[in-house]
Write a protein that holds these residues in place. Structure first.
Motif, PDB file in Angstrom:
ATOM      1  N   ARG A 179      -7.390   6.147  -7.662  1.00 25.06           N
ATOM      2  CA  ARG A 179      -6.297   6.829  -6.973  1.00 25.06           C
ATOM      3  C   ARG A 179      -5.764   7.974  -7.822  1.00 25.06           C
ATOM      4  N   TYR A 230      -8.986   8.543  -1.679  1.00 28.37           N
ATOM      5  CA  TYR A 230      -8.047   9.395  -0.970  1.00 28.37           C
ATOM      6  C   TYR A 230      -8.785  10.567  -0.377  1.00 28.37           C
ATOM      7  N   ALA A 288       0.823  -1.204   0.000  1.00 28.00           N
ATOM      8  CA  ALA A 288       0.000   0.000   0.000  1.00 28.00           C
ATOM      9  C   ALA A 288       0.862   1.261   0.000  1.00 28.00           C
ATOM     10  N   LYS A 289       1.810   1.329   0.932  1.00 26.44           N
ATOM     11  CA  LYS A 289       2.590   2.546   1.078  1.00 26.44           C
ATOM     12  C   LYS A 289       3.487   2.797  -0.118  1.00 26.44           C
ATOM     13  N   SER A 339       1.640   3.548  -3.295  1.00 30.30           N
ATOM     14  CA  SER A 339       1.143   4.908  -3.391  1.00 30.30           C
ATOM     15  C   SER A 339       2.250   5.850  -3.895  1.00 30.30           C
ATOM     16  N   LYS A 340       3.418   5.687  -3.312  1.00 30.27           N
ATOM     17  CA  LYS A 340       4.550   6.530  -3.735  1.00 30.27           C
ATOM     18  C   LYS A 340       4.894   6.279  -5.203  1.00 30.27           C
ATOM     19  N   THR A 380      -9.042   2.557  -1.315  1.00 34.90           N
ATOM     20  CA  THR A 380      -8.469   3.195  -2.486  1.00 34.90           C
ATOM     21  C   THR A 380      -8.763   4.693  -2.528  1.00 34.90           C
ATOM     22  N   TRP A 401       2.445   8.098  -7.384  1.00 35.79           N
ATOM     23  CA  TRP A 401       2.724   9.538  -7.405  1.00 35.79           C
ATOM     24  C   TRP A 401       3.907   9.830  -8.319  1.00 35.79           C
TER      25      TRP A 401
END
Lengths: 362, 362
Positions: free
Chosen positions: A263, B295, A229-230, A233-234, B293, A237
């Motif tokens: 997302r 945000y 997950a972490k 996400s990065k 999911t 981005w």
DNA sequence: CGATGTCATGACACCGATGTCATACTTTTG
DNA sequence: CAAAAGTATGACATCGGTGTCATGACATCG
């Protein structure tokens, strides 16, 4: 529970006559039939499939296995839903032929497959379907050779009949449609590279570009998913950062699936970019609850799980009826889902006949 | 397919001895056992459940029916997924007892229930489960009285054993938690009023307020869902408009489900409001793919479908083993899902011990 | 050492349907 | 009107296992 003999006694006829009433396979006098039917109703008689099966050797049962089948284990436990849609579709298809579906789930333990198959065989299922939770290659479980077996949402190297989503064509159609809407710089945020779907979709992406004489730009294709997950996400981005700061940034972002698209909506908004005015977004899966609920609703490609299940059922039934088919065996049947065109993609006034223009250049 | 007699012949023993090897229910000399096992392997012998069942009268089968059961029809065809999660959980629970699950789906036709039950009875299933797609009251189908039957995600007026989500407690816990986080003005965007869940959750909402000595303000509770995409969207916009222009607007919006929460995110953003800095949002269902999911990730309440399925399986197995239970029968078993606390709710520096303060006021 | 008990195995009936064949009664036909 | 054909029904074997009971071979015991 009452038996056919009880019914016979109450109705004052022989068991065989009761059988004839039940099966309508020989003439029975109306008066007799009525007596028998009365007795059946009175006793709440329900014929036993088991006894019936002993003579006929046809169980009317189909076995369906879901969950992990082969020990790939490099893939994470899935979101867990798509295979259930397949289950439902298979069930409907099978039921329409008068058969009944028995299900079993491996619960993620691939070593459970063997005992499950054994149980099914003990019940004398007339065929087996294995439904995977995502498009993948599997190693075949042990079934007697020649036994009717169909793979749904997966395939193997042994040429077992298989029904899989046409990821290549799905992505191709999507990109083609995006091009028709005037997009030329098409970003693609992919799922894990080792996934079958990713490879096929990338091929579809490229073939659609090629057909429109648009040069493939590797900078536009970025891996944007990992199973964490972490970090995931990065990664996403960064991927978007990279794409949007290209000298010629994409006008649309294709995402590996709808959840990723969701997302992406959030990330783009955080960067002050509006969907679709500033950047268009497209997904994959047509996960309705997401695609239709997002604002703006998401353009995506349907992963035709229901169709896959239905086709698998159909294929299995035909295998059972006609025995192993001869030709056209080797390659899996690919089922393409339609593009679901919604408001997340902006139609840019297209340069009319760009394609032809391109071709006409010497 | 080979029979036990074939095995007996090949192994040079009697059929009964083969049976003993299979069932381990009587001593067999090691040498004999080995001969038999060799014969079994050689012939690919698989014992027939059907034949076995004829003597034992135990099929090892459980019937599971999904889809529309009663002719309510005032409810739309559901999103179609939750009942499948129940199916999976039921299957696991049943499988752990060595039994096999047969499934059938009504495909939305409640008149299909009777024939499906008949088929199951013909297969001599030892129990039945009916799984509904949303929490609802159902009218009972026809099963022989005394037959083991458990309802999952629904209940009836006849006191049939039933497992349902504890909507009241779920909403209560959520609101209680919001209050602990410092929220006092709690908006509630409800699903259709006629739904069982809506009624129960509203009760939970009120009881949590009452416990905290917060006055119930009817203006904060607004119907925000109808079964029509266009009208539904407008209804939701209007509902939020109404809430946010109250003299004392809510600091958090509870939504009837996660999909609604997802829309609310979009609407709030369009109005320039940030989640959770300006308004907090909470959902219901813990539809993972949405809640995790989105945000920021969504605070919501889990609808414990898996637990419901597991409990239903457990209950059915105990019914089958011990016969109809005596007491504690009338009311459905309620299973509460935990609050999934995520970042969509802002913790407001709470007025410490507001509750006590309130009480101390004369 | 003979009576008794345990072990290992087999013969046979039975579970609940249906397939095969025989039989009694009707109807059609030359 | 007798023979042929059709109609309606029953007796019985059979499907593939398991339950019951019998039997022979040993081991144990007083």
């Amino acid at each position: 529970m009452a038996t056919i003999y009880d019914v016979a006694r109450v109705a004052g006829v022989s068991a065989k006559t009761v059988s004839r009433v039940l099966n309508r396979d020989a003439p029975v006098k109306a008066a007799t039939r009525e007596k028998v039917e009365a007795a059946i109703a009175k006793l709440d008689f329900v014929p036993s499939t088991a006894a019936r099966m002993m003579r006929s050797n046809r169980s009317g049962l189909i076995g369906l296995i879901t969950g992990a089948i082969s020990q790939t284990s490099d893939q994470p436990a899935s979101h867990g839903l798509p295979d259930l849609v397949i289950v439902q579709a298979v069930q409907r298809g099978i039921a329409s032929s008068g058969m009944t579906v028995m299900i079993a789930d491996t619960g993620g333990q691939s070593d459970q497959v063997a005992p499950l198959v054994q149980t099914f065989l003990e019940h004398r299922v007339q065929g087996l379907i294995y439904a995977a939770d995502f498009h993948q290659r599997v190693a075949l479980p042990l079934v007697p050779k020649g036994f009717p077996l169909v793979l749904a949402n997966c395939f193997d190297d042994a040429g077992t009949p298989a029904i899989v989503p046409d990821d290549r064509r799905g992505q191709h159609m999507l990109v083609e449609r995006l091009i028709r809407a005037g997009h030329r710089r098409i970003g693609y945020l992919t799922l894990g590279r080792q996934m079958v779907a990713t490879q096929l979709r990338t091929e579809g992406y490229r073939s659609a570009l090629a057909e429109a004489d648009i040069a493939f730009d590797p900078a536009l294709v970025v891996l944007a998913y990992i199973d964490d997950a972490k970090l995931g996400s990065k990664l996403l981005w960064d991927a978007i950062d990279r794409l949007m700061s290209l000298p010629e940034p994409p006008t649309v972002l294709c995402c590996g699936n709808d959840a990723m698209a969701m997302r992406v909506y959030g990330i783009l908004r955080s960067r002050g970019l509006q969907v679709p005015q500033d950047v268009s977004v497209a997904g994959f899966d047509d996960h309705r609850i997401i695609a239709e609920t997002l604002y703006p609703p998401l353009t995506t490609v349907e992963l035709p799980y229901a169709a896959i299940g239905a086709r698998a059922a159909e294929r299995l039934l035909s295998l059972i009826e006609s025995g192993p088919e001869e030709g056209a065996d080797a390659a899996p049947t690919r089922v393409a889902g339609p593009v679901a065109w919604r408001e997340s993609v902006l139609s840019r006034t297209p340069v009319v006949d760009f394609k032809t223009q391109g071709r006409e250049r010497p």
